[in-house]
Design a protein around this motif. Sequence first.
Motif, short mmCIF file in Angstrom:
data_model
loop_
_atom_site.label_atom_id
_atom_site.label_comp_id
_atom_site.label_asym_id
_atom_site.label_seq_id
_atom_site.Cartn_x
_atom_site.Cartn_y
_atom_site.Cartn_z
N LEU A 18 105.54 79.93 -25.23
CA LEU A 18 104.16 80.00 -25.71
C LEU A 18 103.24 79.86 -24.52
N ARG A 19 102.05 80.42 -24.64
CA ARG A 19 101.02 80.21 -23.64
C ARG A 19 99.80 79.62 -24.32
N LEU A 20 99.40 78.45 -23.88
CA LEU A 20 98.19 77.80 -24.36
C LEU A 20 97.03 78.17 -23.45
N SER A 21 95.86 78.27 -24.04
CA SER A 21 94.65 78.56 -23.29
C SER A 21 93.57 77.55 -23.63
N CYS A 22 92.71 77.30 -22.67
CA CYS A 22 91.58 76.39 -22.87
C CYS A 22 90.35 77.04 -22.25
N ALA A 23 89.34 77.26 -23.09
CA ALA A 23 88.08 77.81 -22.62
C ALA A 23 87.08 76.68 -22.42
N SER A 25 83.20 75.19 -21.15
CA SER A 25 81.79 75.51 -20.95
C SER A 25 81.03 74.22 -20.68
N GLY A 26 79.85 74.39 -20.09
CA GLY A 26 78.99 73.23 -19.81
C GLY A 26 79.37 72.45 -18.57
N LEU A 27 80.12 73.08 -17.68
CA LEU A 27 80.55 72.41 -16.45
C LEU A 27 80.66 73.42 -15.32
N THR A 28 80.62 72.90 -14.09
CA THR A 28 80.87 73.75 -12.92
C THR A 28 82.38 73.83 -12.78
N PHE A 29 82.94 74.81 -13.44
CA PHE A 29 84.37 74.81 -13.72
C PHE A 29 85.23 74.68 -12.47
N SER A 30 84.89 75.42 -11.44
CA SER A 30 85.77 75.46 -10.27
C SER A 30 85.89 74.11 -9.58
N THR A 31 84.95 73.20 -9.81
CA THR A 31 84.97 71.90 -9.13
C THR A 31 85.67 70.82 -9.96
N TYR A 32 86.08 71.16 -11.18
CA TYR A 32 86.67 70.19 -12.09
C TYR A 32 88.20 70.28 -12.06
N ALA A 33 88.84 69.14 -12.10
CA ALA A 33 90.27 69.11 -12.38
C ALA A 33 90.47 69.37 -13.87
N MET A 34 91.49 70.17 -14.19
CA MET A 34 91.81 70.50 -15.57
C MET A 34 93.24 70.07 -15.86
N ALA A 35 93.48 69.62 -17.06
CA ALA A 35 94.81 69.10 -17.38
C ALA A 35 95.18 69.40 -18.82
N ALA A 50 98.45 69.25 -14.57
CA ALA A 50 97.05 69.27 -14.12
C ALA A 50 96.92 70.21 -12.94
N ILE A 51 95.66 70.67 -12.74
CA ILE A 51 95.39 71.59 -11.64
C ILE A 51 93.96 71.38 -11.14
N SER A 52 93.81 71.46 -9.84
CA SER A 52 92.49 71.42 -9.23
C SER A 52 92.58 72.14 -7.89
N GLY A 53 91.51 72.09 -7.12
CA GLY A 53 91.55 72.67 -5.79
C GLY A 53 92.55 71.98 -4.88
N SER A 54 92.98 70.79 -5.29
CA SER A 54 93.95 70.03 -4.49
C SER A 54 95.38 70.44 -4.77
N ILE A 68 101.02 75.56 -15.09
CA ILE A 68 99.59 75.51 -15.34
C ILE A 68 98.90 76.42 -14.33
N PHE A 69 97.92 77.18 -14.83
CA PHE A 69 97.14 78.01 -13.92
C PHE A 69 95.74 78.19 -14.50
N ARG A 70 94.81 78.58 -13.65
CA ARG A 70 93.42 78.67 -14.08
C ARG A 70 92.80 79.95 -13.57
N ASP A 71 91.75 80.38 -14.26
CA ASP A 71 90.95 81.53 -13.85
C ASP A 71 89.52 81.04 -13.73
N ASN A 72 89.09 80.80 -12.50
CA ASN A 72 87.74 80.26 -12.29
C ASN A 72 86.64 81.27 -12.60
N THR A 73 87.00 82.55 -12.69
CA THR A 73 85.99 83.56 -13.04
C THR A 73 85.73 83.59 -14.54
N LYS A 74 86.68 83.07 -15.32
CA LYS A 74 86.54 83.08 -16.78
C LYS A 74 86.45 81.66 -17.37
N ASN A 75 86.43 80.67 -16.50
CA ASN A 75 86.37 79.26 -16.96
C ASN A 75 87.49 78.94 -17.95
#
Length: 119
Positions: A18-23, A25-35, A50-54, A68-75
């Motif tokens: 399965l692939r889960l997605s999380c959309a 909003s209301g944040l500067t997405f690229s600077t946030y850690a996501m988990a 978890a994933i971040s710039g680190s 885990i992976f992220r798309d900073n262009t689509k938040n």
Amino acid sequence: QVQLVESGGGLVQAGGSLRLSCAASGLTFSTYAMAWFRQAPGKGREFVAAISGSGTGYATSVKGRFTIFRDNTKNTVHLQMNSLQPEDTALYFCASKSSSDLTPPYHYWGQGTQVTVSS
């Protein structure tokens, strides 16, 4: 205000994916850690990945099976789950924090998406 909306949960047989997605909003997405966290019936909430710039981090129980992976262009942030097992059955939550530090605590939470793995 920060909003996180999960999708992609469902019922799958053991060994499936399965692939889960999380959309977000209301944040500067690229600077946030996501988990991703999960909570099984009768158990506490546990860290999954978890994933971040680190970089990225994973719980031992999912390492090698989940990505885990992220798309900073689509938040958006995603959790690709392979080789699912019945013990992966849980309510999965997306979470975020305004830091690149991957370690909890996380400050913003979605409502969760259910993943059920049948044996």
